[in-house]
Write an enzyme that holds these catalytic residues in place. Sequence first.
Site, short mmCIF file in Angstrom:
data_model
loop_
_atom_site.label_atom_id
_atom_site.label_comp_id
_atom_site.label_asym_id
_atom_site.label_seq_id
_atom_site.Cartn_x
_atom_site.Cartn_y
_atom_site.Cartn_z
CD GLU A 82 13.29 0.48 9.06
OE1 GLU A 82 13.79 1.35 9.81
OE2 GLU A 82 13.86 -0.58 8.78
CD GLU A 135 10.07 12.45 11.82
OE1 GLU A 135 8.93 11.97 11.97
OE2 GLU A 135 10.99 11.85 11.27
CB CYS A 152 12.89 8.61 8.56
SG CYS A 152 13.74 7.64 7.34
CE LYS A 208 -1.91 2.83 2.60
NZ LYS A 208 -1.83 4.00 1.71
P1 NAD Z 1 2.10 8.10 7.97
O1 NAD Z 1 2.44 7.28 9.14
O2 NAD Z 1 0.98 9.04 8.05
O3 NAD Z 1 1.76 7.18 6.69
C1 NAD Z 1 2.58 6.14 6.24
C2 NAD Z 1 1.74 5.12 5.50
O4 NAD Z 1 0.83 4.51 6.42
C3 NAD Z 1 0.89 5.69 4.38
O5 NAD Z 1 0.83 4.74 3.31
C4 NAD Z 1 -0.46 5.82 5.04
O6 NAD Z 1 -1.52 5.80 4.10
C5 NAD Z 1 -0.50 4.60 5.93
N1 NAD Z 1 -1.41 4.69 7.07
C6 NAD Z 1 -1.93 5.81 7.64
N2 NAD Z 1 -2.74 5.48 8.66
C7 NAD Z 1 -2.74 4.13 8.76
C8 NAD Z 1 -3.38 3.19 9.63
N3 NAD Z 1 -4.18 3.60 10.62
N4 NAD Z 1 -3.15 1.87 9.44
C9 NAD Z 1 -2.32 1.46 8.47
N5 NAD Z 1 -1.70 2.30 7.61
C10 NAD Z 1 -1.90 3.62 7.75
O7 NAD Z 1 3.47 8.82 7.60
P2 NAD Z 1 3.74 9.82 6.42
O8 NAD Z 1 3.31 11.16 6.89
O9 NAD Z 1 3.26 9.31 5.13
O10 NAD Z 1 5.34 9.71 6.35
C11 NAD Z 1 6.17 10.45 7.16
C12 NAD Z 1 6.69 9.62 8.32
O11 NAD Z 1 7.37 8.47 7.88
C13 NAD Z 1 7.68 10.39 9.14
O12 NAD Z 1 7.35 10.32 10.50
C14 NAD Z 1 9.01 9.70 8.88
O13 NAD Z 1 9.94 9.80 9.90
C15 NAD Z 1 8.61 8.32 8.61
N6 NAD Z 1 9.60 7.64 7.78
C16 NAD Z 1 10.44 6.74 8.37
C17 NAD Z 1 11.41 6.09 7.62
C18 NAD Z 1 12.34 5.08 8.25
O14 NAD Z 1 12.95 4.34 7.54
N7 NAD Z 1 12.46 5.02 9.56
C19 NAD Z 1 11.52 6.35 6.26
C20 NAD Z 1 10.66 7.27 5.69
C21 NAD Z 1 9.70 7.91 6.47
#
Ligand code: NAD
Length: 505
Positions: A264, A399, A298, A189
């Site tokens: 992650e 963050e 991240c 997804k």
């Molecule tokens: P997010 O957590 O809002 O969304 C990530 C994904 O999860 C999206 O595909 C979203 O549609 C899905 N999602 C949202 N709600 C959900 C739920 N209740 N159940 C299952 N899936 C759900 O994050 P974002 O705003 O898209 O991305 C930014 C975040 O990602 C930042 O906090 C960043 O630090 C983190 N990030 C971490 C890494 C790493 O490797 N540690 C890498 C990239 C980004």
Amino acid sequence: MATVKEEKMEVLPVKREHYSLIIGGERVESVSGETYTTYNPATGEAVATVAKASIEDAERAVQAARHAFDNGKWKRFPVGKRARVLNKIASIMRSRFNELVELEVLDSGKTISAAQGQVMQAIEDFEFYAGAIVGHRGNVNSMPGQFFNYTQKEPVGVCAQIIPWNYPLMMAAWKIAPALAAGCSVVLKPASLTPLTAIVLTEICHEAGVPEGVVNVLPGSGSKIGNYLVEHPIVDKVAFTGSTPIGKDIMAKASQTLKRVTLELGGKSPSLIFEDADVEAAVNGSLFGIFYNTGQSCEARSRIYIHESIYDQFIEKFVEKTKQLKLGNTLDAGTHVGAIISKDQLETIDSYVQSAIEDGATVLAGGKPAVVEGYEKGYWYEPTIIADVNHSMKAVKEEIFGPVAVVMKFKDEKEVIGLANDSEYGLASAIWTKDHARATRVANEIKSGIVMINTPFSAFPGTPFGGYKQSGFGRELSIETLDLYSETKSVLSYFGAKPLNPFGL
Ligand code: NAD
Ligand code: MN
């Protein structure tokens, strides 16, 4: 209703007007008929329409993945054949490199130079796992007496993979490549804001010979589709990259069916710049460390600690170069900093900066949304440096996920190690010093999954990527990742001539 199934998915141009779901080896529209439009955050222009997955589509995808895993041939292929298919995926991606880069730039608002590096890394991930899987194997363990024990690695099963918008294609590759290498099936997804390159990658997997049902892709809502996958009883594993709060929610929900989970999550990664650092290199590395990918990383090094004896010198250069960063045409190789992904994210970033100002901080550069000539309909933020801050401030603790660095002074090694570790997060950290012994000492004391010494680059295929503490657990991009897509089966056998009779009856 019976449909005539195409033998092989037709190869369409990378860039086009509409993108479909891929379920069971077929391009399909949503059962609900719903579609939505994706936009280029740099210009506000529409890029394409996308089928929006419904729960019925998610159910079909899970069933297709389950069927492909239980009855299909992918996991039964000789490992060399799986490796060949992974290399084929990489070579098709190479042949469409420029188109993939352009689509990534348009869908995400990032700069072309950033997208080029990320698409290349996605390609190299497939090549890395094609090599790595051939050497992935079990052990023969020493046993008492007439016993023989070996272990074998078996694919974990159906994997739900949920990824964010900041590295759309690279994150898809980080997830799909090791899962395929290990023999798993996947339901991916992508983030709803940036689904396009993940869909194209899934198409390329099929073109390269991945059998139907092994990789399925469902653009759509996280709370609906993501959640459905996480709770589904026949999904064996969830691999998630995204924010820490959603990661916690996913872990709690996955516990109901005891799925394997890797997370992650976020970060607030520190740079430690010592008095003996090459200041020019530390400035250039820190610029890249925070402003690359518009700070939407991240592992962005968003807390910068500078030894008091070089603080003024460092800050002067850092501010000067920050002000030289170019925003604008994301398809121009001379642009340094791209757009912010969405209006919401832009507002979040600005509210962090405003909170720091209210807390008494000083803005040394940037500090507000950017007005970029010719791109007034896009979302832009000025590369920002904030000084006079401390660890009680929200902008220092949380963050921000945008182009905002906070800078602080320190007196000695012990103090800065304490400051660096004073965070809920523990993803990455950077050490700038010419003293090898110090670098090693500090690296040992820092609680983060990744330590960079005199380099702004955090990872290449082969380096484990993942966090300590609330940055999550599990490692991607590495040999270790293959174990996280595998179960270890222990097989114990007795080869004595005399049959065993432990109860003596
Ligand atoms: P997010 O957590 O809002 O969304 C990530 C994904 O999860 C999206 O595909 C979203 O549609 C899905 N999602 C949202 N709600 C959900 C739920 N209740 N159940 C299952 N899936 C759900 O994050 P974002 O705003 O898209 O991305 C930014 C975040 O990602 C930042 O906090 C960043 O630090 C983190 N990030 C971490 C890494 C790493 O490797 N540690 C890498 C990239 C980004
Ligand atoms: Mn988009």
